[in-house]
Design an enzyme around this catalytic site. Structure first.
Site, PDB file in Angstrom:
ATOM      1  N   SER A 113       4.782 -21.628   0.497  1.00 18.89           N
ATOM      2  CA  SER A 113       3.450 -22.229   0.551  1.00 18.89           C
ATOM      3  C   SER A 113       2.779 -22.333  -0.816  1.00 18.89           C
ATOM      4  O   SER A 113       3.296 -22.956  -1.718  1.00 18.89           O
ATOM      5  CB  SER A 113       2.595 -21.450   1.543  1.00 18.89           C
ATOM      6  OG  SER A 113       1.381 -22.113   1.757  1.00 18.89           O
ATOM      7  N   HIS A 114       1.664 -21.633  -0.967  1.00 17.36           N
ATOM      8  CA  HIS A 114       0.860 -21.726  -2.186  1.00 17.36           C
ATOM      9  C   HIS A 114       1.283 -20.702  -3.235  1.00 17.36           C
ATOM     10  O   HIS A 114       0.692 -20.640  -4.298  1.00 17.36           O
ATOM     11  CB  HIS A 114      -0.600 -21.497  -1.813  1.00 17.36           C
ATOM     12  CG  HIS A 114      -0.753 -20.264  -0.989  1.00 17.36           C
ATOM     13  ND1 HIS A 114      -0.391 -20.224   0.337  1.00 17.36           N
ATOM     14  CD2 HIS A 114      -1.158 -19.027  -1.302  1.00 17.36           C
ATOM     15  CE1 HIS A 114      -0.579 -19.003   0.809  1.00 17.36           C
ATOM     16  NE2 HIS A 114      -1.058 -18.255  -0.169  1.00 17.36           N
ATOM     17  N   ASP A 277      -1.498 -27.844  -1.474  1.00 19.18           N
ATOM     18  CA  ASP A 277      -0.737 -26.713  -2.001  1.00 19.18           C
ATOM     19  C   ASP A 277       0.755 -27.004  -2.094  1.00 19.18           C
ATOM     20  O   ASP A 277       1.189 -28.138  -1.902  1.00 19.18           O
ATOM     21  CB  ASP A 277      -0.988 -25.467  -1.145  1.00 19.18           C
ATOM     22  CG  ASP A 277      -0.333 -25.569   0.223  1.00 19.18           C
ATOM     23  OD1 ASP A 277      -0.210 -26.690   0.728  1.00 19.18           O
ATOM     24  OD2 ASP A 277       0.071 -24.520   0.773  1.00 19.18           O
ATOM     25  N   ASP A 279       3.425 -26.587  -0.253  1.00 20.07           N
ATOM     26  CA  ASP A 279       4.139 -27.263   0.840  1.00 20.07           C
ATOM     27  C   ASP A 279       3.283 -28.286   1.580  1.00 20.07           C
ATOM     28  O   ASP A 279       3.694 -28.810   2.611  1.00 20.07           O
ATOM     29  CB  ASP A 279       4.703 -26.231   1.814  1.00 20.07           C
ATOM     30  CG  ASP A 279       3.616 -25.412   2.487  1.00 20.07           C
ATOM     31  OD1 ASP A 279       2.550 -25.208   1.866  1.00 20.07           O
ATOM     32  OD2 ASP A 279       3.815 -24.976   3.628  1.00 20.07           O
ATOM     33  N   ASP A 281       0.326 -28.161   3.224  1.00 22.72           N
ATOM     34  CA  ASP A 281      -0.454 -27.956   4.446  1.00 22.72           C
ATOM     35  C   ASP A 281      -1.903 -27.544   4.180  1.00 22.72           C
ATOM     36  O   ASP A 281      -2.723 -27.594   5.077  1.00 22.72           O
ATOM     37  CB  ASP A 281       0.242 -26.979   5.414  1.00 22.72           C
ATOM     38  CG  ASP A 281       0.539 -25.630   4.789  1.00 22.72           C
ATOM     39  OD1 ASP A 281       0.216 -25.436   3.598  1.00 22.72           O
ATOM     40  OD2 ASP A 281       1.110 -24.776   5.487  1.00 22.72           O
ATOM     41  N   ARG A 282      -2.198 -27.158   2.946  1.00 19.37           N
ATOM     42  CA  ARG A 282      -3.588 -26.782   2.647  1.00 19.37           C
ATOM     43  C   ARG A 282      -4.333 -27.938   1.982  1.00 19.37           C
ATOM     44  O   ARG A 282      -3.712 -28.829   1.413  1.00 19.37           O
ATOM     45  CB  ARG A 282      -3.626 -25.595   1.690  1.00 19.37           C
ATOM     46  CG  ARG A 282      -3.082 -24.341   2.296  1.00 19.37           C
ATOM     47  CD  ARG A 282      -3.277 -23.171   1.366  1.00 19.37           C
ATOM     48  NE  ARG A 282      -2.885 -21.952   2.058  1.00 19.37           N
ATOM     49  CZ  ARG A 282      -3.255 -20.736   1.717  1.00 19.37           C
ATOM     50  NH1 ARG A 282      -4.033 -20.561   0.667  1.00 19.37           N
ATOM     51  NH2 ARG A 282      -2.862 -19.678   2.398  1.00 19.37           N
ATOM     52  N   LYS A 376      -1.062 -26.949   9.865  1.00 18.17           N
ATOM     53  CA  LYS A 376      -2.200 -27.493   9.156  1.00 18.17           C
ATOM     54  C   LYS A 376      -1.692 -28.601   8.253  1.00 18.17           C
ATOM     55  O   LYS A 376      -0.502 -28.670   7.949  1.00 18.17           O
ATOM     56  CB  LYS A 376      -2.935 -26.412   8.395  1.00 18.17           C
ATOM     57  CG  LYS A 376      -2.084 -25.610   7.463  1.00 18.17           C
ATOM     58  CD  LYS A 376      -2.862 -24.382   7.009  1.00 18.17           C
ATOM     59  CE  LYS A 376      -2.011 -23.521   6.105  1.00 18.17           C
ATOM     60  NZ  LYS A 376      -1.923 -22.141   6.588  1.00 18.17           N
TER      61      LYS A 376
HETATM   62  C1  G1P Z   1      -2.768 -16.472   4.291  1.00 16.76           C
HETATM   63  C2  G1P Z   1      -4.081 -16.995   4.814  1.00 16.76           C
HETATM   64  C3  G1P Z   1      -3.909 -17.516   6.217  1.00 16.76           C
HETATM   65  C4  G1P Z   1      -2.811 -18.558   6.241  1.00 16.76           C
HETATM   66  C5  G1P Z   1      -1.541 -18.007   5.620  1.00 16.76           C
HETATM   67  C6  G1P Z   1      -0.451 -19.065   5.511  1.00 16.76           C
HETATM   68  O1  G1P Z   1      -2.330 -15.401   5.093  1.00 16.76           O
HETATM   69  O2  G1P Z   1      -5.075 -16.009   4.778  1.00 16.76           O
HETATM   70  O3  G1P Z   1      -5.119 -18.048   6.669  1.00 16.76           O
HETATM   71  O4  G1P Z   1      -2.541 -18.975   7.556  1.00 16.76           O
HETATM   72  O5  G1P Z   1      -1.812 -17.500   4.323  1.00 16.76           O
HETATM   73  O6  G1P Z   1      -0.837 -20.141   4.726  1.00 16.76           O
HETATM   74  P1  G1P Z   1      -2.557 -13.856   4.695  1.00 16.76           P
HETATM   75  O7  G1P Z   1      -1.963 -13.685   3.331  1.00 16.76           O
HETATM   76  O8  G1P Z   1      -4.024 -13.653   4.668  1.00 16.76           O
HETATM   77  O9  G1P Z   1      -1.861 -13.083   5.781  1.00 16.76           O
HETATM   78 ZN    ZN Z   2       1.027 -23.989   2.519  1.00 19.20          ZN
END
Ligand code: G1P
Ligand code: ZN
Length: 543
Positions: A113-114, A277, A279, A281-282, A376
């Site tokens: 992801s990010h 981000d 991938d 989705d954000r 998302k």
């Molecule tokens: C974090 C974000 C959460 C999101 C997830 C995946 O998870 O807080 O909202 O769904 O990344 O993108 P966390 O690290 O808080 O468990």
């Molecule tokens: Zn992501």
């Protein structure tokens, strides 16, 4: 090409968190690491025989190598077909869409992801179900169990599959279909939104800056915003995915997308700024001189979605993750919509979407989505904003001002303390948990506690219960503090403190967020003893 069976043994710690298994890339590259986890996924879903999967990732370092391993393992386990995005690329929402459109048995998304990418950064693997959504807890529990019992995995000895050319080839007995990662997704967006209205807005001079942060949405945004909708060339910046995201941190928030923030706060800023981000989705939304927090963005979208073709019949209901601000609840209440509160992580929205209870949902962590996929979706959120602005003709700032005037404002910020010593973080949470029952009715720095508990969720669709989802303390007058430990971090513990305060006084609506929250911030520290317990005097990141 005969499948080989390789003897292996369980590797500790292969436990998917909020969103799949995430580890340091070098860990994923250790002998058997990826293979063990992939075989455990196959074992947990009842084998792969005759099944069709989707495969793609966000292009981070090791994405291409992992894809080849996963293909060889799918072929060795008897999969009928794998549909792969060209170059092994697919954004998370595009993968979700492909799984649904092609009615596959699920899919593998390679992404952290990010989190930053590169040999010394992070890699990840997640499995999505046939509905296109992340594996729910019972499935990930089966995966964890499989990782603890694994004795062997199956893999084909074969050359790399050419993933650069569109079309169908075979790997052993299995078909590999390489598809354009953008085409199906772009077609879906065109169905959901009034592209003519957005096109007309661009033609009339509306300007946008979309920062793809060197990550997966570059090709999607260029094709849709510039080539289809007519945004000026160059509207998409950092649009070529790179294995280390240009050395950056592909998380669309004011800290990591600072370049975009700087442009948007300058005099000659475009009308809309947006970022996505790693991938895809954000999303981050920022108007000229006006940052829109994700919780506010969700509320604005809920209040205005009916202006777009996708939601012209109105919303069925809405949902937010528990730590997300309650700005959404205000909209739901006024509009008579059901509003669900789920644990953090997208997987909990899936049942509500599948069951037709909600059409829009989101999280404070820059995630917004709807029933069009089961993830998302960053670019989708940007298009929904564009469609709304094209209909209303308002600026982002005006949209926000009008929204707060109608619904009131929930000031909101998340404070993250990263790489905290795990034992200290756990001890702090434990001590706070023990204190909760005595808090209601007491006064802390002038505010009275209304309720205090540890959030647990009973899924109204399948009846499953998820416990230990964050400590929450609510105050009279609408203030709230939530504490939880991240489920996606890869080093030590990340403490997230979610701070909210409500105001119905229009004279406060334009206050700076941290300033407006200063009282609640002091209470948050006082209540949990963050400074003593973590040794930190300030958060690493405030969003
Ligand atoms: C974090 C974000 C959460 C999101 C997830 C995946 O998870 O807080 O909202 O769904 O990344 O993108 P966390 O690290 O808080 O468990
Ligand atoms: Zn992501």
């Amino acid at each position: 090409m005969t499948p080989t069976t390789v003897k292996t043994a369980p590797i500790p710690g292969q436990k998917p968190g909020t969103s799949g298994l995430r580890k340091k890339t070098r860990v994923f590259m250790e002998p058997h690491y990826l293979e063990n986890f992939i075989q455990s996924i196959w074992n947990a879903i009842g084998g792969l025989s005759g099944k069709t999967l989707v495969l793609g990732g966000d292009g981070r370092y090791f994405n291409d190598r992992a894809a080849q391993v996963i293909l060889r393992m799918a072929a060795a386990s008897g999969a009928a077909k794998v549909i792969v995005g060209q170059g092994a690329l697919l954004s998370t929402p595009a993968a979700s869409n492909l799984i649904r459109q092609r009615k596959t048995d699920g899919g593998i998304i390679m992404s952290a992801s990010h989190n930053p990418g590169g040999p010394d950064e992070d890699f990840g693997v997640k499995f999505n179900m046939p509905n296109g959504g992340p594996a729910p807890e019972d499935a990930t529990d089966r995966m964890v169990k499989a990782t603890q019992e694994i004795t062997e995995y199956h893999i084909l000895e074969a050359q790399d599959v050419d993933l650069s050319t569109l079309g169908v080839s075979t790997l052993g007995e299995m078909q590999v279909e390489v598809v354009d990662p953008v085409a199906d997704y772009a077609a879906l967006m065109e169905k959901l939104f009034d592209f003519n209205a957005i096109r007309a807005m661009f033609k009339a001079g509306f300007t946008v800056r979309f920062d793809a942060m060197h990550a997966i949405t570059g090709p999607y945004a260029t094709a849709i915003l510039e080539e289809t909708l007519g945004a000026a060339k160059g509207s998409v910046v950092n649009g070529v995915p790179s294995p280390d995201f240009g050395g950056g941190h592909p998380d669309p928030n004011p800290i990591w997308a600072k370049d975009l923030m700087d442009v948007m706060m300058a005099g000659s800023a475009p009308d809309l700024g947006a970022a996505s981000d790693g991938d895809g989705d954000r999303n981050m939304i920022v108007g000229r001189g006006c940052y829109v927090g994700p919780s506010d963005s969700l509320a604005v979208l809920a209040a205005n979605a009916h202006l777009t073709p996708a939601f012209s019949g109105g919303l069925k209901g809405v949902a937010r993750s528990m730590p997300t601000s309650r700005a959404l609840d205000r909209v739901a209440e006024k509009r008579g919509l059901d509003c669900y509160e789920t644990p953090t992580g997208w997987k909990f929205f899936g049942n509500l979407l599948d069951d037709g209870r909600i059409s829009l949902c989101g999280e404070e962590s820059a995630g917004t989505g709807s029933d069009h996929v089961r993830e998302k979706d960053g670019l989708w959120a940007v298009l929904l904003w564009l469609n709304i602005l094209a209909v209303t003709g308002k600026s982002v700032q005006q949209t926000m001002t009008d929204h707060w005037a109608e619904f009131g404002r929930n000031f909101y910020s998340r404070h993250d303390y990263e790489a905290v010593d795990t034992d200290r973080a756990n001890a702090m949470i434990e001590a706070l948990r023990a204190k909760l029952p005595k808090l209601p009715g007491t006064e802390i720095l002038g505010r009275t506690v209304e309720s205090a508990d540890e959030f647990a969720y009973d899924d109204p669709v399948d009846g499953s219960r998820s416990e230990g989802q964050g400590l929450r303390v609510s105050f009279n007058g609408g203030g709230r503090i939530v504490y939880r430990l991240s489920g996606t971090g890869t080093v030590g513990a990340t403490l997230r403190v979610y701070i909210e305060d409500a105001s119905d006084d229009p004279s406060t609506f334009l206050s700076e967020t941290q300033h407006a929250l200063s009282e609640m911030i002091s209470i948050a520290d006082h209540l949990a003893g963050i400074a003593e317990n973590t040794g930190r005097t300030a958060p690493d990141v405030r969003t």
